[in-house]
Design an enzyme around this catalytic site. Structure first.
Site, PDB file in Angstrom:
ATOM      1  N   GLY A  90      -9.212   3.945  -8.090  1.00 18.75           N
ATOM      2  CA  GLY A  90      -8.427   5.127  -8.417  1.00 18.75           C
ATOM      3  C   GLY A  90      -8.495   5.467  -9.907  1.00 18.75           C
ATOM      4  CB  SER A 127       2.810   2.915  -9.133  1.00 19.55           C
ATOM      5  OG  SER A 127       2.940   1.551  -9.483  1.00 19.55           O
ATOM      6  CD  GLN A 137      -8.311  -1.728 -12.043  1.00 18.24           C
ATOM      7  OE1 GLN A 137      -7.558  -2.650 -12.294  1.00 18.24           O
ATOM      8  NE2 GLN A 137      -8.211  -1.008 -10.943  1.00 18.24           N
ATOM      9  CD  GLN A 190      -5.297  -7.798 -11.421  1.00 19.89           C
ATOM     10  OE1 GLN A 190      -6.292  -8.092 -10.775  1.00 19.89           O
ATOM     11  NE2 GLN A 190      -4.840  -6.561 -11.452  1.00 19.89           N
ATOM     12  CG  LEU A 216      -1.862  -1.199   1.336  1.00 16.94           C
ATOM     13  CD1 LEU A 216      -2.677  -1.117   2.624  1.00 16.94           C
ATOM     14  CD2 LEU A 216      -2.785  -1.270   0.126  1.00 16.94           C
ATOM     15  CD  GLU A 228       1.693   8.263   1.436  1.00 21.64           C
ATOM     16  OE1 GLU A 228       2.121   7.458   0.567  1.00 21.64           O
ATOM     17  OE2 GLU A 228       2.436   8.854   2.244  1.00 21.64           O
ATOM     18  N   GLY A 229      -1.943   6.472  -2.244  1.00 23.14           N
ATOM     19  CA  GLY A 229      -3.017   6.379  -3.234  1.00 23.14           C
ATOM     20  C   GLY A 229      -4.101   5.440  -2.731  1.00 23.14           C
ATOM     21  CG  HIS A 230      -3.218   1.278  -2.396  1.00 25.51           C
ATOM     22  ND1 HIS A 230      -1.854   1.109  -2.447  1.00 25.51           N
ATOM     23  CD2 HIS A 230      -3.708   0.667  -3.498  1.00 25.51           C
ATOM     24  CE1 HIS A 230      -1.537   0.404  -3.516  1.00 25.51           C
ATOM     25  NE2 HIS A 230      -2.634   0.126  -4.176  1.00 25.51           N
ATOM     26  CB  VAL A 286      -2.383   9.983  -4.305  1.00 22.41           C
ATOM     27  CG1 VAL A 286      -1.400  10.581  -3.308  1.00 22.41           C
ATOM     28  CG2 VAL A 286      -3.809  10.053  -3.760  1.00 22.41           C
TER      29      VAL A 286
END
Ligand code: AMP
Length: 302
Positions: A141, A179, A147, A55, A27, A29-31, A170
């Site tokens: 996101g 990422s 996606q 995937q 994880l 900060e985007g998550h 973010v």
């Protein structure tokens, strides 16, 4: 915060409205921003952590994908999620699934073209999460813009009674989109990777100054990338938000998306362009005012 390993265990802990944040872990900060968005709107917030083998289009990418459950749990603990769902492989796939979810046409271009089978894997696992966890809202996101379009369409096509919510990208203070894979960039590659967001920001400025021509916008996005010899670019493309069709002129909600390799690390980024009357507004995302948590430890594997 509770750790659950089965769908049934997650559901026993529910109260009120349910917000789901699906992730593959490692994880940043985007998550965490997705948890924050869910926390503001839902009574129970569930974050799923599952590296979905279905995937991955390359075996090596699956093998080396960063994983660190302990670190993830410590981050979620401070973030406001109520439940972490980290299913073992045989809870998610008791046997090889013979039923797959495949979203046509929206997956023809960009990631769908360059990563064959990727979106079948994404749509299948997200459909399983929706069916097994039954959230009222699910948070994704804009970072993975195609996606998001695919999941939205899948949820409508399969009549999942939930709302799919897209959240801003973010970015590090210097513009690099966060990422999990950034951990693999060395110093030179990381510096080169900044060209992606630089190009997109200059295209965003051009859109807001009235530019509507897709080719000229792509050229603006490409200009700094061409100056970065370490980057090998797969596409820069303007596509419509709902159908992910390639556009020649910006005339409806869209995103300008880019994918480049920096060494063996594949990077994607985009700006979302929302219609506002006759104008378009570019979503440049959110910049951190501090270095992201990703850089506090050593890379977990590789
Ligand atoms: P992943 O773990 O990479 O599969 O991502 C899980 C979710 O987090 C997806 O909905 C992503 O779009 C979202 N996400 C990943 N990176 C970012 C970011 N930098 N900003 C906002 N959301 C992100």
């Amino acid at each position: 915060m509770r750790l659950a390993e089965t769908f049934a265990d997650v559901r026993t802990r529910y109260r009120g409205s349910i917000g789901l944040v699906p992730t593959m872990g490692f994880l940043h900060e985007g998550h965490l921003s997705l948890i924050e968005a869910a926390r503001a709107e839902c009574d129970t917030v569930v974050m799923s952590l599952f590296v979905n083998p279905l995937q991955f289009d390359r075996e090596e990418d699956l093998r080396s994908y960063p994983r660190d459950l302990e670190r993830d749990l410590a981050l979620v603990e401070t973030s406001g999620a109520d439940i972490v769902f980290a299913p073992p492989l045989d809870e998610m796939y008791p046997s090889l699934p013979l039923t797959r979810v495949s979203v046509a046409t929206l997956t023809d271009h960009l990631e769908g073209h360059h990563r064959p089978g990727h979106f079948d894997g994404v749509a299948t696992v997200v459909a399983k999460l929706f069916a097994g966890l039954r959230p009222d809202r699910a948070y994704f996101g804009n970072k993975d813009a195609q996606q998001l379009s695919v999941v939205r369409r899948m949820a409508v096509d399969l009549s999942f009674p939930l709302e799919v919510i897209g959240c801003p990208i973010v970015r590090e203070a210097d513009g690099l989109a966060l990422s999990s894979r950034n951990v693999f960039l060395d110093e030179e590659q990381r510096a080169a990777a900044l060209a992606l967001s630089r190009g997109l920001m200059s295209a965003a400025n051009a859109v807001e100054a009235g530019e509507r021509d897709a080719e000229r916008l792509a050229a603006l996005a490409m200009a700094p990338i061409e100056q970065a010899p370490l980057l090998d670019t797969e596409y820069v493309s303007l596509v419509s938000q709902d159908t992910v069709e390639v556009m020649e002129v910006l005339d409806r909600p869209a995103f300008l998306a880019v994918a480049s390799w920096a060494g063996s690390t594949r990077l994607i980024d985009n700006i979302h362009l929302a219609a506002s009357g006759d104008d378009f507004v570019a979503d440049r995302g959110i910049r951190l005012d501090h270095p992201s948590v990703l850089y506090e430890g050593d890379p977990p594997c590789c």
